[in-house]
Design a protein around this motif. Structure first.
Motif, mmCIF file in Angstrom:
data_model
loop_
_atom_site.group_PDB
_atom_site.id
_atom_site.type_symbol
_atom_site.label_atom_id
_atom_site.label_comp_id
_atom_site.label_asym_id
_atom_site.label_seq_id
_atom_site.Cartn_x
_atom_site.Cartn_y
_atom_site.Cartn_z
ATOM 1 N N ASP A 181 0.830 -1.204 0.000
ATOM 2 C CA ASP A 181 0.000 0.000 0.000
ATOM 3 C C ASP A 181 0.865 1.256 0.000
ATOM 4 O OD1 ASP A 181 -2.921 0.933 0.334
ATOM 5 O OD2 ASP A 181 -1.868 2.082 1.884
ATOM 6 N N ASN A 188 0.770 3.953 -2.993
ATOM 7 C CA ASN A 188 0.417 5.343 -2.695
ATOM 8 C C ASN A 188 1.200 6.335 -3.544
ATOM 9 O OD1 ASN A 188 -1.209 7.077 -1.066
ATOM 10 N ND2 ASN A 188 0.619 7.635 0.106
ATOM 11 N N THR A 205 2.103 8.213 -6.776
ATOM 12 C CA THR A 205 1.274 8.551 -7.936
ATOM 13 C C THR A 205 1.767 7.862 -9.203
ATOM 14 O OG1 THR A 205 0.814 10.716 -6.935
ATOM 15 C CG2 THR A 205 0.352 10.465 -9.293
ATOM 16 N N GLN A 235 0.537 4.300 -9.341
ATOM 17 C CA GLN A 235 -0.892 4.213 -9.672
ATOM 18 C C GLN A 235 -1.109 4.443 -11.170
ATOM 19 O OE1 GLN A 235 -3.488 6.564 -7.184
ATOM 20 N NE2 GLN A 235 -2.301 6.128 -5.329
ATOM 21 N N HIS A 246 -5.433 -2.333 -10.899
ATOM 22 C CA HIS A 246 -5.683 -0.992 -10.369
ATOM 23 C C HIS A 246 -7.139 -0.859 -9.925
ATOM 24 C CE1 HIS A 246 -6.752 3.323 -10.734
ATOM 25 N NE2 HIS A 246 -5.575 3.489 -10.136
ATOM 26 N N TYR A 288 -7.708 -3.002 -6.668
ATOM 27 C CA TYR A 288 -7.084 -2.578 -5.414
ATOM 28 C C TYR A 288 -7.457 -1.163 -5.003
ATOM 29 C CZ TYR A 288 -3.642 -1.999 -1.739
ATOM 30 O OH TYR A 288 -3.055 -1.795 -0.514
ATOM 31 N N GLU A 289 -7.938 -0.376 -5.914
ATOM 32 C CA GLU A 289 -8.249 1.014 -5.585
ATOM 33 C C GLU A 289 -9.262 1.122 -4.446
ATOM 34 O OE1 GLU A 289 -8.043 5.085 -5.591
ATOM 35 O OE2 GLU A 289 -6.748 3.623 -6.570
ATOM 36 N N PRO A 290 -10.329 0.342 -4.406
ATOM 37 C CA PRO A 290 -11.248 0.434 -3.244
ATOM 38 C C PRO A 290 -10.580 0.012 -1.938
ATOM 39 C CG PRO A 290 -12.312 -0.661 -5.102
ATOM 40 C CD PRO A 290 -10.854 -0.556 -5.449
ATOM 41 N N HIS A 338 -7.374 0.355 -1.274
ATOM 42 C CA HIS A 338 -6.471 1.444 -0.900
ATOM 43 C C HIS A 338 -7.221 2.587 -0.229
ATOM 44 C CE1 HIS A 338 -3.213 4.320 -1.045
ATOM 45 N NE2 HIS A 338 -3.976 5.154 -1.755
ATOM 46 N N GLU A 339 -8.392 2.900 -0.745
ATOM 47 C CA GLU A 339 -9.166 4.001 -0.171
ATOM 48 C C GLU A 339 -9.664 3.665 1.233
ATOM 49 O OE1 GLU A 339 -12.238 4.760 -2.939
ATOM 50 O OE2 GLU A 339 -10.924 5.734 -4.418
ATOM 51 N N GLN A 340 -9.908 2.382 1.501
ATOM 52 C CA GLN A 340 -10.403 1.960 2.814
ATOM 53 C C GLN A 340 -9.333 1.162 3.584
ATOM 54 O OE1 GLN A 340 -13.414 2.902 3.912
ATOM 55 N NE2 GLN A 340 -13.817 3.983 1.970
#
Length: 332
Positions: free
Chosen positions: A38, A42, A44, A47, A58, A61-63, A65-67
């Motif tokens: 993570d 993080n 940029t 990503q 991407h 894993y994006e959800p 990463h956000e949570q």
């Protein structure tokens, strides 16, 4: 490679805790791997690269990463539950003198549970504590692993270098104090050396006797022959003695007799001195010598440069031994 000692595992009666430790190790490695990933995600650039080349990864894993904070809280809840269970077990078994000692002694298990920033990486301390606990029960032996030998070698090298520098620095300061005639030197002479004057005399007496017996007595014939040769050669080079041979009739006889007599006298005197030193009766001579080096404290008001040099040289010898790098001998 770690090997599990099943006999020690059975003898320790820690099978249940061993299973818990294995589960916790697996969760810790998984959690640490997610934290590292993570942290990388993080960035940029990472990503954007994943969005371009691996869009499915991407998007998947994006959800997460956000949570991620909440996902991490799930691991923290498990770690805290295990900590509380162990705390209760310690209270029940009366392992520590007070019930509240456990969290202070096992603080490293708590700091990693802080789900904020770099504190998460301190969970590696939980891994270390579990491995150390298993090693203490001799269920595993970490000393046989390459990682342990590697880290232990450089730890020993670092500690040796650090301690050597400190000791040499301290000893150099002691030498300066002794040279300046500080109270330290007077303390060494008055309170350390002088009360042990008889012991030093006895020790030196034995050492001189042993050295004379081992070095001289077995070779006294060869030494006597050598001394006579050297004396005869010195007498032949003496101008005044060489003139005796010009005396009519008796000159050469007197010269030869005198050379033999002087050589015999010198060899006999040295022989007697060394025999006296080889005898236990040399204690009186050595005691007088030690007494001259270590006079009565009241008589030692003036600076004793010889004794100061002796103490400084002894400290210098200790510094030389301390400076030896023993860890280098272990290098392949």
């Amino acid at each position: 490679m770690l090997h599990i000692n099943r006999e020690n595992l059975k003898a320790s009666h820690q099978l249940l805790w061993f299973i818990i430790d294995m589960v916790m190790l697996a969760l810790l490695f998984l959690n640490l791997a997610l934290i590292i990933w993570d942290s990388i995600y993080n960035v940029t650039a990472v990503q954007q690269g994943l969005a371009s080349h691996l869009p499915w990864l991407h998007q998947a894993y994006e959800p997460i990463h956000e949570q991620f904070f909440f996902y991490d809280l799930g691991f923290v809840a498990i770690f805290l539950t295990e900590f509380i269970v162990r705390w209760g077990y310690a209270i029940r078994q009366d392992i520590y003198d007070r019930w509240y000692f456990y969290p202070f002694i096992h603080w490293y298990d708590l700091v990693g549970c802080i789900p904020v920033g770099s504190f998460r990486f301190l969970r590696i301390l939980r891994v270390v504590s579990i491995v150390y606990r298993l090693h203490q029960y001799r269920i595993i032996d970490v000393t046989n692993t390459r990682l342990y030998r590697f880290l232990n070698f450089y730890y020993d090298a670092f500690m040796e270098e650090l301690s050597d520098r400190i000791v040499v620095k301290v000893l150099s300061g002691v030498q300066d104090e002794v040279r300046r005639g500080s109270p330290l030197f007077d303390h060494i002479r008055r309170d350390i050396l002088f009360p042990r004057r008889d012991m030093l005399a006895e020790w030196l007496s034995r050492r001189v006797a042993d050295a004379a017996q081992e070095g001289y007595l077995p070779n006294r014939g060869a030494l006597r022959h050598y001394l006579e040769q050297q004396v005869n050669q010195a007498l032949k080079q003496n101008v005044e003695l060489s003139r005796l041979k010009y005396l009519p009739v008796v000159g050469p006889t007197i010269q030869g007799t005198l050379e033999d007599a002087v050589g015999d006298i010198v060899a006999t005197v040295i022989h007697q001195i060394l025999e006296d030193l080889a005898s236990p009766d040399n204690h009186g001579f050595v005691s007088d010598l030690v007494g001259a080096l270590l006079p009565e404290p009241d008589d030692a008001s003036q600076r004793d440069d010889a004794l100061i040099d002796l103490v400084v040289d002894i400290i210098e010898a200790v510094k030389g031994q301390v400076a030896v790098k023993h860890w280098r001998a272990r290098l392949p």
